[in-house]
Design a protein around this motif. Structure first.
Motif, PDB file in Angstrom:
ATOM      1  N   GLU A 171      -7.361 -10.587   3.152  1.00  0.00           N
ATOM      2  CA  GLU A 171      -7.391 -10.956   4.574  1.00  0.00           C
ATOM      3  C   GLU A 171      -7.146  -9.738   5.468  1.00  0.00           C
ATOM      4  OE1 GLU A 171      -4.989 -14.443   5.586  1.00  0.00           O
ATOM      5  OE2 GLU A 171      -6.951 -15.381   5.828  1.00  0.00           O
ATOM      6  N   ASP A 172      -6.234  -8.872   5.069  1.00  0.00           N
ATOM      7  CA  ASP A 172      -5.979  -7.656   5.855  1.00  0.00           C
ATOM      8  C   ASP A 172      -7.234  -6.792   5.934  1.00  0.00           C
ATOM      9  OD1 ASP A 172      -3.387  -8.442   6.290  1.00  0.00           O
ATOM     10  OD2 ASP A 172      -2.512  -7.071   4.819  1.00  0.00           O
ATOM     11  N   ARG A 173      -7.924  -6.624   4.804  1.00  0.00           N
ATOM     12  CA  ARG A 173      -9.140  -5.799   4.790  1.00  0.00           C
ATOM     13  C   ARG A 173     -10.257  -6.455   5.604  1.00  0.00           C
ATOM     14  NH1 ARG A 173      -5.658  -3.133   3.744  1.00  0.00           N
ATOM     15  NH2 ARG A 173      -5.293  -1.870   1.906  1.00  0.00           N
ATOM     16  N   PHE A 174     -10.336  -7.777   5.570  1.00  0.00           N
ATOM     17  CA  PHE A 174     -11.338  -8.471   6.374  1.00  0.00           C
ATOM     18  C   PHE A 174     -11.048  -8.271   7.862  1.00  0.00           C
ATOM     19  CE2 PHE A 174     -13.172 -11.991   3.417  1.00  0.00           C
ATOM     20  CZ  PHE A 174     -13.677 -11.018   2.594  1.00  0.00           C
ATOM     21  N   LYS A 175      -9.782  -8.292   8.239  1.00  0.00           N
ATOM     22  CA  LYS A 175      -9.424  -8.085   9.643  1.00  0.00           C
ATOM     23  C   LYS A 175      -9.646  -6.639  10.071  1.00  0.00           C
ATOM     24  CE  LYS A 175      -6.300 -11.976   9.973  1.00  0.00           C
ATOM     25  NZ  LYS A 175      -4.942 -12.465  10.132  1.00  0.00           N
ATOM     26  N   GLN A 176      -9.636  -5.721   9.098  1.00  0.00           N
ATOM     27  CA  GLN A 176      -9.879  -4.303   9.385  1.00  0.00           C
ATOM     28  C   GLN A 176     -11.341  -3.916   9.181  1.00  0.00           C
ATOM     29  OE1 GLN A 176      -7.207  -2.925   6.374  1.00  0.00           O
ATOM     30  NE2 GLN A 176      -5.546  -2.535   7.810  1.00  0.00           N
ATOM     31  N   TYR A 177     -12.209  -4.885   8.976  1.00  0.00           N
ATOM     32  CA  TYR A 177     -13.616  -4.634   8.638  1.00  0.00           C
ATOM     33  C   TYR A 177     -14.276  -3.635   9.593  1.00  0.00           C
ATOM     34  CZ  TYR A 177     -18.635  -5.578   8.202  1.00  0.00           C
ATOM     35  OH  TYR A 177     -19.990  -5.444   8.058  1.00  0.00           O
ATOM     36  N   ARG A 178     -14.173  -3.877  10.880  1.00  0.00           N
ATOM     37  CA  ARG A 178     -14.818  -2.977  11.858  1.00  0.00           C
ATOM     38  C   ARG A 178     -14.239  -1.573  11.802  1.00  0.00           C
ATOM     39  NH1 ARG A 178     -15.264  -6.836  17.141  1.00  0.00           N
ATOM     40  NH2 ARG A 178     -17.068  -8.027  16.440  1.00  0.00           N
ATOM     41  N   GLN A 179     -12.940  -1.474  11.666  1.00  0.00           N
ATOM     42  CA  GLN A 179     -12.294  -0.161  11.599  1.00  0.00           C
ATOM     43  C   GLN A 179     -12.722   0.595  10.337  1.00  0.00           C
ATOM     44  OE1 GLN A 179      -8.374  -1.881  11.835  1.00  0.00           O
ATOM     45  NE2 GLN A 179      -8.000  -0.851  13.798  1.00  0.00           N
ATOM     46  N   ILE A 180     -12.792  -0.118   9.215  1.00  0.00           N
ATOM     47  CA  ILE A 180     -13.202   0.516   7.960  1.00  0.00           C
ATOM     48  C   ILE A 180     -14.647   0.982   8.070  1.00  0.00           C
ATOM     49  CG2 ILE A 180     -13.645   0.137   5.496  1.00  0.00           C
ATOM     50  CD1 ILE A 180     -11.331  -1.936   5.561  1.00  0.00           C
ATOM     51  N   GLY A 235      -5.082   4.626  10.860  1.00  0.00           N
ATOM     52  CA  GLY A 235      -3.679   4.686  11.289  1.00  0.00           C
ATOM     53  C   GLY A 235      -2.875   5.362  10.194  1.00  0.00           C
ATOM     54  N   PHE A 236      -1.917   4.631   9.648  1.00  0.00           N
ATOM     55  CA  PHE A 236      -1.115   5.149   8.542  1.00  0.00           C
ATOM     56  C   PHE A 236      -1.469   4.471   7.225  1.00  0.00           C
ATOM     57  CE2 PHE A 236       1.572   5.803  12.331  1.00  0.00           C
ATOM     58  CZ  PHE A 236       1.698   7.176  12.247  1.00  0.00           C
ATOM     59  N   ILE A 237      -2.552   3.699   7.226  1.00  0.00           N
ATOM     60  CA  ILE A 237      -2.935   2.937   6.039  1.00  0.00           C
ATOM     61  C   ILE A 237      -4.092   3.623   5.333  1.00  0.00           C
ATOM     62  CG2 ILE A 237      -3.777   0.712   5.211  1.00  0.00           C
ATOM     63  CD1 ILE A 237      -2.565  -0.488   7.810  1.00  0.00           C
ATOM     64  N   ARG A 238      -3.892   3.909   4.059  1.00  0.00           N
ATOM     65  CA  ARG A 238      -4.950   4.501   3.232  1.00  0.00           C
ATOM     66  C   ARG A 238      -5.669   3.367   2.522  1.00  0.00           C
ATOM     67  NH1 ARG A 238      -6.414   9.257   0.420  1.00  0.00           N
ATOM     68  NH2 ARG A 238      -7.057   8.836  -1.721  1.00  0.00           N
ATOM     69  N   ILE A 239      -6.982   3.298   2.719  1.00  0.00           N
ATOM     70  CA  ILE A 239      -7.783   2.229   2.126  1.00  0.00           C
ATOM     71  C   ILE A 239      -8.680   2.834   1.043  1.00  0.00           C
ATOM     72  CG2 ILE A 239      -9.526   0.470   2.578  1.00  0.00           C
ATOM     73  CD1 ILE A 239      -8.290   0.288   5.417  1.00  0.00           C
ATOM     74  N   GLU A 240      -8.408   2.434  -0.188  1.00  0.00           N
ATOM     75  CA  GLU A 240      -9.187   2.899  -1.332  1.00  0.00           C
ATOM     76  C   GLU A 240     -10.518   2.148  -1.366  1.00  0.00           C
ATOM     77  OE1 GLU A 240      -8.006   5.263  -3.520  1.00  0.00           O
ATOM     78  OE2 GLU A 240      -6.150   5.425  -2.352  1.00  0.00           O
ATOM     79  N   LYS A 241     -11.558   2.818  -1.811  1.00  0.00           N
ATOM     80  CA  LYS A 241     -12.901   2.244  -1.967  1.00  0.00           C
ATOM     81  C   LYS A 241     -13.370   1.512  -0.702  1.00  0.00           C
ATOM     82  CE  LYS A 241     -12.097   1.506  -6.895  1.00  0.00           C
ATOM     83  NZ  LYS A 241     -12.038   0.524  -7.964  1.00  0.00           N
ATOM     84  N   PRO A 242     -13.400   2.189   0.428  1.00  0.00           N
ATOM     85  CA  PRO A 242     -13.694   1.501   1.695  1.00  0.00           C
ATOM     86  C   PRO A 242     -15.082   0.874   1.747  1.00  0.00           C
ATOM     87  CG  PRO A 242     -13.799   3.872   1.988  1.00  0.00           C
ATOM     88  CD  PRO A 242     -13.235   3.627   0.623  1.00  0.00           C
ATOM     89  N   GLU A 243     -16.067   1.516   1.141  1.00  0.00           N
ATOM     90  CA  GLU A 243     -17.425   0.959   1.189  1.00  0.00           C
ATOM     91  C   GLU A 243     -17.531  -0.342   0.404  1.00  0.00           C
ATOM     92  OE1 GLU A 243     -20.016   4.985   1.710  1.00  0.00           O
ATOM     93  OE2 GLU A 243     -18.814   4.756  -0.109  1.00  0.00           O
ATOM     94  N   LEU A 244     -16.732  -0.469  -0.651  1.00  0.00           N
ATOM     95  CA  LEU A 244     -16.723  -1.725  -1.399  1.00  0.00           C
ATOM     96  C   LEU A 244     -16.074  -2.848  -0.592  1.00  0.00           C
ATOM     97  CD1 LEU A 244     -15.976  -0.650  -5.080  1.00  0.00           C
ATOM     98  CD2 LEU A 244     -18.111  -1.526  -4.130  1.00  0.00           C
ATOM     99  N   TRP A 245     -15.060  -2.501   0.205  1.00  0.00           N
ATOM    100  CA  TRP A 245     -14.444  -3.516   1.067  1.00  0.00           C
ATOM    101  C   TRP A 245     -15.427  -4.006   2.129  1.00  0.00           C
ATOM    102  CZ3 TRP A 245     -10.520  -6.248  -0.350  1.00  0.00           C
ATOM    103  CH2 TRP A 245      -9.565  -5.705  -1.205  1.00  0.00           C
ATOM    104  N   VAL A 246     -16.207  -3.092   2.672  1.00  0.00           N
ATOM    105  CA  VAL A 246     -17.237  -3.483   3.647  1.00  0.00           C
ATOM    106  C   VAL A 246     -18.273  -4.367   2.958  1.00  0.00           C
ATOM    107  CG1 VAL A 246     -19.130  -2.612   5.083  1.00  0.00           C
ATOM    108  CG2 VAL A 246     -16.903  -1.495   5.159  1.00  0.00           C
ATOM    109  N   SER A 247     -18.682  -3.975   1.765  1.00  0.00           N
ATOM    110  CA  SER A 247     -19.664  -4.761   1.003  1.00  0.00           C
ATOM    111  C   SER A 247     -19.118  -6.134   0.638  1.00  0.00           C
ATOM    112  CB  SER A 247     -20.069  -4.030  -0.279  1.00  0.00           C
ATOM    113  OG  SER A 247     -20.730  -2.838   0.022  1.00  0.00           O
ATOM    114  N   LEU A 248     -17.818  -6.197   0.349  1.00  0.00           N
ATOM    115  CA  LEU A 248     -17.194  -7.485   0.023  1.00  0.00           C
ATOM    116  C   LEU A 248     -17.304  -8.438   1.206  1.00  0.00           C
ATOM    117  CD1 LEU A 248     -15.453  -9.351  -1.771  1.00  0.00           C
ATOM    118  CD2 LEU A 248     -13.448  -8.275  -0.731  1.00  0.00           C
TER     119      LEU A 248
END
Length: 147
Positions: free
Chosen positions: A12-21, A66-79
């Protein structure tokens, strides 16, 4: 066994950060398109076009928002895109729900009023999205259910 609530919260956090990612990935890719130096390949010949193509095809390891490191960002967008496409095809109301909760950041009461659903249905839709997203995330290698 990993707690499912931790996984659900992460998704849910990654979905809410979708645009930022998506924006961070795009900015990184645009920055990479500016040739900083010539890289010589196996044949010791400089080919900036090929170097840019290869660097754009190589998946990003992480982005920082921000201060959050997101691993595999393109996969989160694809998800998110895969889950959205699934519900676009199978259930338009849940698709609209996804837009409202994750893209527009609208609260529960307004969503219930706009979609003419009750609180129970609201949470049912939310659970359906997260369970399906967890299954797809497992396929993408973003989350582990069992360690």
């Amino acid at each position: 066994m990993i707690d499912e609530l931790i996984i659900y919260k992460k998704i849910e956090d990654r979905f809410k950060q979708y645009r930022q990612i998506k924006k961070a990935v795009s900015e990184y890719r645009q920055d990479r398109c500016i040739p900083h130096e010539f890289i010589y390949g196996h044949a010791k010949i400089s080919d900036p076009t090929a170097n840019m193509a290869v660097s754009n095809l190589t998946p990003l390891k992480a982005v920082t928002i921000g201060f959050i490191r997101i691993e595999k960002p393109e996969l989160w967008v694809s998800l998110y895109d895969a889950v959205k496409a699934h519900f676009d095809y199978n259930n338009k109301i849940i698709s609209r729900y996804m837009d409202m909760i994750y893209m527009q950041d609208i609260g529960r009461n307004k969503i219930c009023n706009d979609l003419y659903i009750g609180t129970t249905t609201y949470y049912s839709y939310r659970r359906e999205i997260i369970v399906y997203a967890t299954m797809v995330a497992c396929q993408f290698g973003l989350v582990k259910i069992y360690e």
